[in-house]
Design a protein around this motif. Structure first.
Motif, mmCIF file in Angstrom:
data_model
loop_
_atom_site.group_PDB
_atom_site.id
_atom_site.type_symbol
_atom_site.label_atom_id
_atom_site.label_comp_id
_atom_site.label_asym_id
_atom_site.label_seq_id
_atom_site.Cartn_x
_atom_site.Cartn_y
_atom_site.Cartn_z
ATOM 1 N N CYS A 42 31.365 32.677 42.375
ATOM 2 C CA CYS A 42 30.418 32.600 43.478
ATOM 3 C C CYS A 42 29.074 32.093 42.970
ATOM 4 O O CYS A 42 28.548 32.619 41.983
ATOM 5 C CB CYS A 42 30.236 33.971 44.127
ATOM 6 S SG CYS A 42 31.771 34.733 44.692
ATOM 7 N N VAL A 43 28.523 31.082 43.636
ATOM 8 C CA VAL A 43 27.254 30.502 43.212
ATOM 9 C C VAL A 43 26.399 30.192 44.442
ATOM 10 O O VAL A 43 26.872 30.245 45.578
ATOM 11 C CB VAL A 43 27.460 29.196 42.414
ATOM 12 C CG1 VAL A 43 28.295 29.435 41.169
ATOM 13 C CG2 VAL A 43 28.084 28.111 43.283
ATOM 14 N N THR A 44 25.141 29.854 44.183
ATOM 15 C CA THR A 44 24.270 29.312 45.210
ATOM 16 C C THR A 44 23.929 27.882 44.828
ATOM 17 O O THR A 44 23.382 27.633 43.751
ATOM 18 C CB THR A 44 22.979 30.136 45.356
ATOM 19 O OG1 THR A 44 23.317 31.476 45.749
ATOM 20 C CG2 THR A 44 22.056 29.519 46.404
ATOM 21 N N LEU A 45 24.296 26.934 45.688
ATOM 22 C CA LEU A 45 24.016 25.524 45.465
ATOM 23 C C LEU A 45 22.709 25.160 46.149
ATOM 24 O O LEU A 45 22.299 25.803 47.119
ATOM 25 C CB LEU A 45 25.148 24.659 46.017
ATOM 26 C CG LEU A 45 26.568 24.997 45.541
ATOM 27 C CD1 LEU A 45 27.589 24.159 46.293
ATOM 28 C CD2 LEU A 45 26.693 24.778 44.034
ATOM 29 N N GLY A 73 16.768 20.772 49.647
ATOM 30 C CA GLY A 73 16.230 22.036 49.176
ATOM 31 C C GLY A 73 16.734 23.289 49.852
ATOM 32 O O GLY A 73 16.116 24.349 49.719
ATOM 33 N N VAL A 74 17.868 23.244 50.537
ATOM 34 C CA VAL A 74 18.412 24.425 51.212
ATOM 35 C C VAL A 74 19.425 25.118 50.302
ATOM 36 O O VAL A 74 20.355 24.463 49.805
ATOM 37 C CB VAL A 74 19.081 24.041 52.543
ATOM 38 C CG1 VAL A 74 19.743 25.262 53.193
ATOM 39 C CG2 VAL A 74 18.068 23.425 53.500
ATOM 40 N N PRO A 75 19.294 26.432 50.058
ATOM 41 C CA PRO A 75 20.291 27.151 49.265
ATOM 42 C C PRO A 75 21.550 27.419 50.084
ATOM 43 O O PRO A 75 21.478 27.884 51.227
ATOM 44 C CB PRO A 75 19.582 28.458 48.904
ATOM 45 C CG PRO A 75 18.570 28.655 49.987
ATOM 46 C CD PRO A 75 18.146 27.287 50.444
ATOM 47 N N ASP A 123 24.960 19.719 52.942
ATOM 48 C CA ASP A 123 25.605 20.933 52.424
ATOM 49 C C ASP A 123 26.979 20.593 51.855
ATOM 50 O O ASP A 123 27.357 21.055 50.765
ATOM 51 C CB ASP A 123 25.755 21.976 53.530
ATOM 52 C CG ASP A 123 24.460 22.265 54.272
ATOM 53 O OD1 ASP A 123 23.386 21.906 53.752
ATOM 54 O OD2 ASP A 123 24.527 22.842 55.372
ATOM 55 N N LEU A 124 27.728 19.796 52.611
ATOM 56 C CA LEU A 124 29.052 19.391 52.149
ATOM 57 C C LEU A 124 28.949 18.554 50.873
ATOM 58 O O LEU A 124 29.740 18.734 49.940
ATOM 59 C CB LEU A 124 29.765 18.603 53.249
ATOM 60 C CG LEU A 124 31.143 18.039 52.900
ATOM 61 C CD1 LEU A 124 32.114 19.147 52.504
ATOM 62 C CD2 LEU A 124 31.700 17.221 54.062
ATOM 63 N N ALA A 125 27.980 17.661 50.820
ATOM 64 C CA ALA A 125 27.805 16.828 49.627
ATOM 65 C C ALA A 125 27.540 17.687 48.398
ATOM 66 O O ALA A 125 28.054 17.403 47.305
ATOM 67 C CB ALA A 125 26.664 15.835 49.841
ATOM 68 N N ALA A 126 26.742 18.753 48.555
ATOM 69 C CA ALA A 126 26.466 19.642 47.428
ATOM 70 C C ALA A 126 27.737 20.341 46.960
ATOM 71 O O ALA A 126 27.962 20.510 45.749
ATOM 72 C CB ALA A 126 25.404 20.669 47.821
ATOM 73 N N ALA A 127 28.590 20.752 47.901
ATOM 74 C CA ALA A 127 29.840 21.431 47.541
ATOM 75 C C ALA A 127 30.806 20.472 46.847
ATOM 76 O O ALA A 127 31.472 20.842 45.871
ATOM 77 C CB ALA A 127 30.481 22.027 48.789
ATOM 78 N N VAL A 128 30.896 19.240 47.332
ATOM 79 C CA VAL A 128 31.773 18.251 46.701
ATOM 80 C C VAL A 128 31.273 17.919 45.296
ATOM 81 O O VAL A 128 32.060 17.843 44.336
ATOM 82 C CB VAL A 128 31.845 16.975 47.564
ATOM 83 C CG1 VAL A 128 32.569 15.860 46.814
ATOM 84 C CG2 VAL A 128 32.562 17.267 48.885
ATOM 85 N N ALA A 129 29.968 17.734 45.156
ATOM 86 C CA ALA A 129 29.404 17.436 43.842
ATOM 87 C C ALA A 129 29.671 18.580 42.862
ATOM 88 O O ALA A 129 29.933 18.342 41.668
ATOM 89 C CB ALA A 129 27.900 17.179 43.962
#
Length: 301
Positions: free
Chosen positions: A23-26, A31-33, A110-116
């Motif tokens: 579990c992490v915070t991206l 700039g949104v966690p 948000d999705l881009a951060a998860a894919v990255a």
């Protein structure tokens, strides 16, 4: 458009040889966690013990009012994990993520951060699977984020759209959109008229915040983001699967058919599921299993 029941993430009951969820915070590009969870593939043969580079990762984008800990999202993750590693996350304004929901606009970040993140963990092949609002987000994400080999191959995107011409490390190798709308501002069904009340009225946003744990932005879209039907032709050459139930109370069948037509010949595969309702709540384990098999076709995961 997603489950409103609550519950935190539970540890897997699979063999202790399987690592526990991570579990992490991206942090998104604006700039949104965003809270996110990574779960390795749980299949007992083939991919067990394989390096991330040799397995597919499925990134799950939930529907409006969903979150990483909602039962329908956890169930989808469990089924998908039989085939692949899985990343689940809560969109902005949902669950423990920061910010406010823009109902499909800035959520592409948000999705881009998860894919990255999935790629940072070592996965070379990443497939996005989105439900309802998440289904529209995976379509826009697929149009806006190019694979390195295809950079410049797609038609130009609207530069005002968040993520346009973005870092190729956040691209999807295949896209699955379940129960997605074809166009914005649709009010042709009673559930969608209720949804617009939740999103646009102060009293509705109060219900969204305290009834569904969803914090909704008050500002109108400016500019209006690329609509799903315009995004679909820009996803190729990445494979695209469209899934829709013939009893969907939110979006009738003209929506998936419009999306499939916009993709052009051979641009998308369309599954119309008999008796299915809407999004992750209506997708049974058998359908989720078929989606995961499609997503991992030709890979060791």
């Amino acid at each position: 458009m997603s489950s409103a029941s609550e519950g935190r993430i539970r540890r897997s009951s699979v063999s202790l040889l399987t690592p526990p969820p991570q579990c992490v915070t991206l942090l998104t590009d604006d700039g949104v966690p965003v809270e996110a969870v990574y779960e390795p593939c749980t299949r007992r043969s083939g991919s067990r013990g394989a390096a991330p580079a040799d397995t597919t990762a499925i990134v799950v984008a939930h529907g409006f009012t969903g979150a990483v800990d909602r039962p329908a999202v956890r169930r989808a993750a469990r089924v998908f994990a039989r085939h692949a590693a899985v990343v689940t996350f809560s969109f902005r304004g949902h669950g423990r993520s920061g910010g406010r929901s823009t109902v499909g606009d800035r959520e592409v970040l948000d999705l881009a951060a998860a894919v990255a993140w999935a790629r940072e963990l070592g996965h070379r092949r990443v497939v996005t699977v989105g439900f309802s609002m998440g289904g529209s987000v995976v379509l826009r994400h697929g149009a806006l984020y190019d694979a390195p080999a295809h950079a410049g191959a797609r038609p130009g995107t609207d530069s005002a759209d968040p993520g346009a011409y973005a870092d190729a490390g956040a691209h999807a190798d295949a896209v699955v959109s379940v129960s997605a709308p074809a166009r914005w501002y649709y009010r042709g069904t009673a559930p969608m008229r209720r949804l617009h009340w939740v999103v646009t009225r102060p009293s509705g946003r109060f219900v969204g915040r305290y009834g569904f744990r969803t914090r909704i932005a008050t500002e109108d879209w400016d500019p209006v983001p690329l609509p799903p039907v315009a995004a679909v032709p820009r996803i190729a050459p990445a494979p695209l699967l469209l899934v829709h139930g013939d009893r969907d109370p939110y979006f009738p069948l003209d929506h998936p058919r419009m999306l499939a037509e916009a993709a052009g010949p051979g641009g998308a595969e369309l599954w119309v599921e008999r008796g299915m309702g809407h999004a992750e709540n209506a997708a049974d384990d058998a359908l989720l299993d078929r989606i995961a098999a499609w997503a991992t076709d030709g890979t060791t995961a």
